[in-house]
Each structure stands twice: as C-alpha cells, then as structure tokens.
Design a protein around this motif. Structure first.
Motif, PDB file in Angstrom:
ATOM      1  N   TRP A  27     -36.317 -12.531  26.497  1.00 12.94           N
ATOM      2  CA  TRP A  27     -36.559 -12.842  25.084  1.00 12.94           C
ATOM      3  C   TRP A  27     -35.848 -14.122  24.668  1.00 12.94           C
ATOM      4  O   TRP A  27     -36.372 -14.894  23.859  1.00 12.94           O
ATOM      5  N   THR A  28     -34.678 -14.359  25.214  1.00 11.66           N
ATOM      6  CA  THR A  28     -33.971 -15.590  24.905  1.00 11.66           C
ATOM      7  C   THR A  28     -34.709 -16.782  25.497  1.00 11.66           C
ATOM      8  O   THR A  28     -34.840 -17.828  24.849  1.00 11.66           O
ATOM      9  N   ALA A  29     -35.203 -16.630  26.720  1.00 11.62           N
ATOM     10  CA  ALA A  29     -35.968 -17.723  27.339  1.00 11.62           C
ATOM     11  C   ALA A  29     -37.233 -18.017  26.550  1.00 11.62           C
ATOM     12  O   ALA A  29     -37.574 -19.195  26.318  1.00 11.62           O
ATOM     13  N   LEU A  30     -37.933 -16.971  26.113  1.00 10.27           N
ATOM     14  CA  LEU A  30     -39.137 -17.184  25.304  1.00 10.27           C
ATOM     15  C   LEU A  30     -38.804 -17.826  23.963  1.00 10.27           C
ATOM     16  O   LEU A  30     -39.537 -18.705  23.486  1.00 10.27           O
ATOM     17  N   ALA A  31     -37.710 -17.406  23.339  1.00 14.41           N
ATOM     18  CA  ALA A  31     -37.300 -18.007  22.067  1.00 14.41           C
ATOM     19  C   ALA A  31     -36.925 -19.476  22.252  1.00 14.41           C
ATOM     20  O   ALA A  31     -37.278 -20.326  21.419  1.00 14.41           O
ATOM     21  N   ALA A  32     -36.236 -19.792  23.343  1.00 11.81           N
ATOM     22  CA  ALA A  32     -35.860 -21.182  23.607  1.00 11.81           C
ATOM     23  C   ALA A  32     -37.087 -22.043  23.894  1.00 11.81           C
ATOM     24  O   ALA A  32     -37.183 -23.184  23.416  1.00 11.81           O
ATOM     25  N   LEU A  88     -35.357 -30.121  22.787  1.00 10.46           N
ATOM     26  CA  LEU A  88     -34.293 -29.639  23.658  1.00 10.46           C
ATOM     27  C   LEU A  88     -33.068 -29.209  22.852  1.00 10.46           C
ATOM     28  O   LEU A  88     -32.453 -28.180  23.136  1.00 10.46           O
ATOM     29  N   LEU A  89     -32.732 -29.982  21.832  1.00 16.30           N
ATOM     30  CA  LEU A  89     -31.602 -29.627  20.974  1.00 16.30           C
ATOM     31  C   LEU A  89     -31.855 -28.287  20.285  1.00 16.30           C
ATOM     32  O   LEU A  89     -30.965 -27.428  20.234  1.00 16.30           O
ATOM     33  N   LEU A  90     -33.057 -28.084  19.781  1.00  8.38           N
ATOM     34  CA  LEU A  90     -33.373 -26.802  19.139  1.00  8.38           C
ATOM     35  C   LEU A  90     -33.374 -25.647  20.135  1.00  8.38           C
ATOM     36  O   LEU A  90     -32.969 -24.531  19.798  1.00  8.38           O
ATOM     37  N   ALA A  91     -33.799 -25.895  21.364  1.00  6.37           N
ATOM     38  CA  ALA A  91     -33.767 -24.846  22.392  1.00  6.37           C
ATOM     39  C   ALA A  91     -32.331 -24.456  22.722  1.00  6.37           C
ATOM     40  O   ALA A  91     -32.011 -23.272  22.860  1.00  6.37           O
ATOM     41  N   VAL A  92     -31.448 -25.459  22.841  1.00 10.92           N
ATOM     42  CA  VAL A  92     -30.032 -25.164  23.117  1.00 10.92           C
ATOM     43  C   VAL A  92     -29.412 -24.396  21.966  1.00 10.92           C
ATOM     44  O   VAL A  92     -28.668 -23.425  22.172  1.00 10.92           O
ATOM     45  N   GLU A  93     -29.727 -24.784  20.740  1.00  8.47           N
ATOM     46  CA  GLU A  93     -29.193 -24.062  19.584  1.00  8.47           C
ATOM     47  C   GLU A  93     -29.718 -22.630  19.534  1.00  8.47           C
ATOM     48  O   GLU A  93     -28.995 -21.719  19.134  1.00  8.47           O
ATOM     49  N   THR A  94     -30.948 -22.416  19.960  1.00  7.22           N
ATOM     50  CA  THR A  94     -31.502 -21.063  20.001  1.00  7.22           C
ATOM     51  C   THR A  94     -30.752 -20.197  21.002  1.00  7.22           C
ATOM     52  O   THR A  94     -30.415 -19.043  20.711  1.00  7.22           O
ATOM     53  N   VAL A  95     -30.477 -20.747  22.180  1.00  5.88           N
ATOM     54  CA  VAL A  95     -29.730 -19.986  23.195  1.00  5.88           C
ATOM     55  C   VAL A  95     -28.320 -19.684  22.688  1.00  5.88           C
ATOM     56  O   VAL A  95     -27.814 -18.571  22.857  1.00  5.88           O
ATOM     57  N   LEU A  96     -27.683 -20.654  22.065  1.00  7.84           N
ATOM     58  CA  LEU A  96     -26.330 -20.417  21.534  1.00  7.84           C
ATOM     59  C   LEU A  96     -26.346 -19.358  20.441  1.00  7.84           C
ATOM     60  O   LEU A  96     -25.435 -18.525  20.356  1.00  7.84           O
ATOM     61  N   TYR A  97     -27.368 -19.363  19.602  1.00  5.12           N
ATOM     62  CA  TYR A  97     -27.452 -18.344  18.564  1.00  5.12           C
ATOM     63  C   TYR A  97     -27.667 -16.960  19.169  1.00  5.12           C
ATOM     64  O   TYR A  97     -27.075 -15.977  18.728  1.00  5.12           O
ATOM     65  N   ARG A  98     -28.529 -16.884  20.174  1.00  7.51           N
ATOM     66  CA  ARG A  98     -28.807 -15.589  20.787  1.00  7.51           C
ATOM     67  C   ARG A  98     -27.584 -15.034  21.525  1.00  7.51           C
ATOM     68  O   ARG A  98     -27.460 -13.833  21.687  1.00  7.51           O
ATOM     69  N   SER A  99     -26.677 -15.902  21.972  1.00  2.00           N
ATOM     70  CA  SER A  99     -25.470 -15.439  22.664  1.00  2.00           C
ATOM     71  C   SER A  99     -24.252 -15.473  21.747  1.00  2.00           C
ATOM     72  O   SER A  99     -23.123 -15.535  22.214  1.00  2.00           O
ATOM     73  N   ARG A 100     -24.481 -15.399  20.450  1.00  2.00           N
ATOM     74  CA  ARG A 100     -23.400 -15.521  19.475  1.00  2.00           C
ATOM     75  C   ARG A 100     -22.367 -14.405  19.582  1.00  2.00           C
ATOM     76  O   ARG A 100     -21.194 -14.625  19.329  1.00  2.00           O
ATOM     77  N   SER A 101     -22.772 -13.217  19.961  1.00  2.00           N
ATOM     78  CA  SER A 101     -21.807 -12.111  20.017  1.00  2.00           C
ATOM     79  C   SER A 101     -20.741 -12.367  21.079  1.00  2.00           C
ATOM     80  O   SER A 101     -19.584 -12.021  20.895  1.00  2.00           O
TER      81      SER A 101
END
Length: 193
Positions: A27-32, A88-101
């Motif tokens: 799901w994180t890969a698809l979101a990114a 690419l910047l938005l994809a990196v921010e998406t991964v960082l948000y998904r791993s926020r915990s």
C-alpha cells in the motif's frame, strides 16, 4: 552501559530501517507511485500551460539579459525533469508520512497521537506549503540570485534561466515544509510536557 550518543544512533538506524520496511509495504508503494504520477503529470501540465510563458516573459523584462533561442526539445526535457523531480519529492514525502509512527518516536513526539482530522489538516498545510514556498522563492529569491550571477550583457538561454529559477524555487518550497514540520514537532514537544 550505552552512552546517549549510542542510543541516539541506534534510534536513528531503527528509523531508517522502519522507512525501508515501509517502502516494501504494497500500500505504501502504491501510494508513493500514485503521488509520483499525480505530482509529475500536474506539474507538467502547469508548466506547459501557465508557468513557462510567465517565466519566459519575466526573463526578458526583469533581468535585461539576452535570451538565446534553444531547441524546443531542450525546453521539453527541462520541463520533464522538473515535473519528475516534483513527483519524486511527493513520493518521498508519502513514504515518510506512511512510516510516521516509526519516525515519530518518544524522542521527538511524546504523548498521545494526533486525531485523524488534525493529521489530515497538517498534511494539507504541509503539501500546500511546497507551491507557496516555491512561489515566494521565485518572487523574492530568484531575482537576487540572478542579479548576483548574471551581469549586464550576459547571454542566457531560457533553459539556464529555468534551471536556476526551478532550483531556487524548489529549495524554497522544501524549506517552507521543513520549517512547518519543525514548528509542529517543537510545539508538540512543549505542549505534551
């Protein structure tokens, strides 16, 4: 017995491992990938329709430097590079948000987690700060950089001008986001105590 610096390094490594593990999540890969595609296509469209003509006209009127005509492929390649960089910047921010915990450990975020509504508001503000910071950087920082780099009578291509303006605007947009995230984390640290 471990020192505080060793514990800090271990927690930093665990944060990097958590981000790496989150990237492997489907799901994180698809979101990114979705964030990359949406960011790239929307940036490409914005550049083609509105940003590039303004950039071209402001180059002639604001700087007084001579604009050298380049091939259309140079301009299209630059626009594609800028669009891909934003995606690419938005994809990196998406991964960082998904791993926020994993990233927001007790060291940075003490207390209870934020509600979904507050998180959504913070994400919306953070995403909106990228174009706002980029626009402010373009309006206020790019003329200073161009005045510093270019002198009267210098010949610039539209691609050189575009690269300079894009680089400064991107750094300004990311700086606005980093300042916002730092303020939120610092405020939460003082409120949670």
């Amino acid at each position: 017995m471990t020192s505080p610096s060793t514990e800090r390094m271990a927690s930093d490594c665990s944060g990097v491992r958590a981000v790496g593990a989150e990237i492997r999540n489907l799901w994180t890969a698809l979101a990114a990938i979705t964030a990359f595609l949406v960011g790239t296509v929307s940036t490409w469209f914005a550049l083609r329709v509105s940003v590039w003509p303004v950039l071209k006209s402001e180059l002639v009127s604001a700087t007084g430097v001579t604009v050298v005509a380049t091939t259309p492929w140079d301009v299209i390649l630059l626009q594609a590079q800028v669009a891909a960089a934003v995606g690419l910047l938005l994809a990196v921010e998406t991964v960082l948000y998904r791993s926020r915990s994993a990233l927001l450990s007790e060291r940075w975020w003490s207390g209870e987690p934020l509600s979904a509504g507050v998180r959504a508001l913070l994400v919306a503000v953070g995403v909106a700060l990228l174009p706002v910071g980029a626009a402010l950087g373009y309006d206020h920082v790019v003329p200073v950089v161009v005045a510093f780099v270019a002198s009267e009578g210098v010949t610039w291509s539209i691609v050189q001008w575009g690269r300079t303006a894009t680089g400064v605007a991107a750094v300004s947009g990311v700086a606005a986001q980093v300042a916002f995230v730092s303020a939120v984390v610092a405020l939460r640290g003082t409120v949670g105590r």
